[in-house]
Design a protein around this motif. Structure first.
Motif, PDB file in Angstrom:
ATOM      1  N   PHE A  65       4.536   7.800  -0.287  1.00 20.85           N
ATOM      2  CA  PHE A  65       5.557   6.871   0.164  1.00 20.85           C
ATOM      3  C   PHE A  65       6.152   6.107  -0.883  1.00 20.85           C
ATOM      4  O   PHE A  65       7.630   5.941  -0.911  1.00 20.85           O
ATOM      5  CB  PHE A  65       4.756   5.650   0.849  1.00 20.85           C
ATOM      6  N   LEU A  66       5.685   5.698  -1.975  1.00 19.00           N
ATOM      7  CA  LEU A  66       6.372   5.080  -3.160  1.00 19.00           C
ATOM      8  C   LEU A  66       6.219   5.827  -4.249  1.00 19.00           C
ATOM      9  O   LEU A  66       5.191   6.609  -4.427  1.00 19.00           O
ATOM     10  CB  LEU A  66       5.748   3.749  -3.382  1.00 19.00           C
ATOM     11  N   VAL A  71       4.654   2.164  -7.951  1.00 16.62           N
ATOM     12  CA  VAL A  71       3.388   2.046  -7.940  1.00 16.62           C
ATOM     13  C   VAL A  71       2.619   1.363  -9.311  1.00 16.62           C
ATOM     14  O   VAL A  71       1.893   0.453  -9.294  1.00 16.62           O
ATOM     15  CB  VAL A  71       2.704   3.320  -7.826  1.00 16.62           C
ATOM     16  N   LEU A 124       9.467   0.006   4.707  1.00 19.61           N
ATOM     17  CA  LEU A 124       8.299  -0.494   5.227  1.00 19.61           C
ATOM     18  C   LEU A 124       8.742  -1.344   6.405  1.00 19.61           C
ATOM     19  O   LEU A 124       8.282  -0.845   7.811  1.00 19.61           O
ATOM     20  CB  LEU A 124       7.600  -1.597   4.335  1.00 19.61           C
ATOM     21  N   ALA A 177      -0.210  -2.152   7.362  1.00 19.56           N
ATOM     22  CA  ALA A 177       0.463  -1.373   6.410  1.00 19.56           C
ATOM     23  C   ALA A 177      -0.400  -1.307   5.036  1.00 19.56           C
ATOM     24  O   ALA A 177      -0.457  -2.522   4.563  1.00 19.56           O
ATOM     25  CB  ALA A 177       1.793  -1.574   6.236  1.00 19.56           C
ATOM     26  N   SER A 178      -1.012  -0.202   4.540  1.00 25.24           N
ATOM     27  CA  SER A 178      -1.902  -0.297   3.489  1.00 25.24           C
ATOM     28  C   SER A 178      -1.261   0.504   2.509  1.00 25.24           C
ATOM     29  O   SER A 178      -1.069   1.840   3.032  1.00 25.24           O
ATOM     30  CB  SER A 178      -3.403   0.126   3.912  1.00 25.24           C
ATOM     31  N   ILE A 179      -0.816   0.121   1.184  1.00 23.87           N
ATOM     32  CA  ILE A 179      -0.234   1.067   0.196  1.00 23.87           C
ATOM     33  C   ILE A 179      -1.131   1.285  -0.807  1.00 23.87           C
ATOM     34  O   ILE A 179      -1.698   0.233  -1.252  1.00 23.87           O
ATOM     35  CB  ILE A 179       1.159   0.244  -0.195  1.00 23.87           C
ATOM     36  N   GLY A 247       0.361   5.251  -4.050  1.00 20.98           N
ATOM     37  CA  GLY A 247       1.858   5.392  -3.669  1.00 20.98           C
ATOM     38  C   GLY A 247       2.026   5.862  -2.018  1.00 20.98           C
ATOM     39  O   GLY A 247       2.830   5.579  -1.531  1.00 20.98           O
ATOM     40  N   SER A 248       0.780   6.234  -1.568  1.00 20.22           N
ATOM     41  CA  SER A 248       0.576   6.666  -0.181  1.00 20.22           C
ATOM     42  C   SER A 248       0.513   5.572   0.731  1.00 20.22           C
ATOM     43  O   SER A 248       0.117   4.414   0.324  1.00 20.22           O
ATOM     44  CB  SER A 248      -0.406   7.693   0.163  1.00 20.22           C
ATOM     45  N   LEU A 249       1.117   5.675   2.035  1.00 22.11           N
ATOM     46  CA  LEU A 249       1.037   4.645   2.995  1.00 22.11           C
ATOM     47  C   LEU A 249       0.234   5.082   4.510  1.00 22.11           C
ATOM     48  O   LEU A 249       0.241   5.921   4.861  1.00 22.11           O
ATOM     49  CB  LEU A 249       2.627   4.378   3.434  1.00 22.11           C
ATOM     50  N   ASN A 271      -5.766  -1.195  -3.156  1.00 15.93           N
ATOM     51  CA  ASN A 271      -4.566  -1.149  -1.966  1.00 15.93           C
ATOM     52  C   ASN A 271      -4.072  -2.461  -1.829  1.00 15.93           C
ATOM     53  O   ASN A 271      -4.716  -3.331  -2.034  1.00 15.93           O
ATOM     54  CB  ASN A 271      -5.039  -0.527  -0.695  1.00 15.93           C
TER      55      ASN A 271
END
Length: 310
Positions: A65-66, A71, A124, A177-179, A247-249, A271
């Motif tokens: 995601f990022l 990150v 987001l 939302a957890s990054i 960087g994943s969501l 996270n």
């Protein structure tokens, strides 16, 4: 005779999701009343297929995601907060149950500009709007840090059960939302979720103790479904543990059952976590506690928070 709630200030008939009961109810769960995805008509980056998966499973995982440079900026911001000596021992920081190592810092979108920007990032917020279907605000934010070998796990629970009982959140109109800021793999205690569990509300047994948050944020025991009910739910739906690179969501519904194991590897797991609540679902009086939790755990729309507020 149906079970009665010991601490809810309103009549049970006014509460579609009674919990913290004095005995186990006849039925292990209640069916959810609200739709899960409410903003399919709104433009945004999520496809119909992704919204379908969120609707069915109660969560959606998006690797990458990022990008790496963003990150790195967030990881630096996380380290700055975790290493502030003046934050250690503050109510809004939580240490490991058996050490003084900080495992969580709350209200991070008020404490650091990098997380403030991320909470407002359209990449987001547009996803959030597609799920919630309306204007929203940040109900809660935090960073979680699970150090290698020392990071403890967390019991199965529904966040909505806690937010409803102790924060006064009326309905299931919130999404988390957890990054991921470090690579998540099977051995460093990734989040585990029970797919489809968001469609059922599980009442929990036991009145809410005074100042419950001081214990529950370290080890939660009240607001945890019974092992019998969890077994039935897991037998029906199974368990999934999304893993992937930093960087994943992970987006998940407020009522999706989740938990995590201890970190059994040398690799830390961290996270940043935002809870977006719909504005017309703002919290009121708690449904199963004598008073609301401190503001660093449950923010209000358009109201600023400072470290001195606690």
């Amino acid at each position: 005779m149906s079970a009665q709630n010991l601490t809810c200030p309103a009549p049970i008939s006014a509460d579609p999701y009674p919990t913290r009961l004095h005995q186990h109810p006849e039925q292990p769960w209640r069916e959810r009343r609200e739709h899960t995805v409410k903003g399919r008509h709104l433009p945004g980056p999520l496809t119909e297929q992704q919204l379908d998966r969120f609707e069915e499973n109660g969560f959606l995982f998006e690797p990458g995601f990022l990008p790496a440079d963003e990150v790195a900026t967030l990881t630096k911001a996380m380290s700055e907060l975790l290493n502030r000596d003046d934050y250690r021992g503050q109510p809004f920081t939580i240490t490991e149950p058996d050490s003084q190592e900080i495992r969580s810092v709350f209200a991070v979108h008020f404490l650091h500009r990098a997380f403030q920007h991320l909470a407002r990032d359209p990449r987001l917020t547009q996803r959030v709007e597609q799920i919630l279907g309306g204007g929203h605000y940040v109900h809660q934010s935090r960073i979680n840090y699970k150090p290698g070998f020392k990071g403890k796990g967390f019991n199965w629970h529904s966040d909505f059960e806690t937010w409803h009982a102790e924060d006064g959140m009326p309905a299931m109109h919130a999404v988390s939302a957890s990054i991921i800021l470090t690579d998540n793999h099977l051995f460093n205690g990734p989040l585990m979720l029970i797919p489809d569990s968001h469609k059922h509300f599980i009442p929990c047994v036991g009145p809410t103790p005074e100042e419950h948050h001081k214990q529950s944020l370290k080890t939660q025991q009240i607001g945890v479904p019974s092992e019998h009910t969890l077994t039935k739910m897991i037998d029906r739906y199974g368990i999934e543990a999304p893993t992937g690179p930093a960087g994943s969501l992970l987006l998940f519904d407020c009522n999706t059952l989740h938990g995590s194991n201890a970190n059994m590897s040398p690799d830390p797991r961290s996270n940043v976590f935002f809870v977006f609540n719909r504005r017309d679902n703002a919290c009121g009086e708690p449904y199963a506690a004598n008073k609301r939790r401190p503001r660093f755990l449950g923010h209000e729309p358009d109201r600023l928070w400072q470290a001195e507020d606690n």
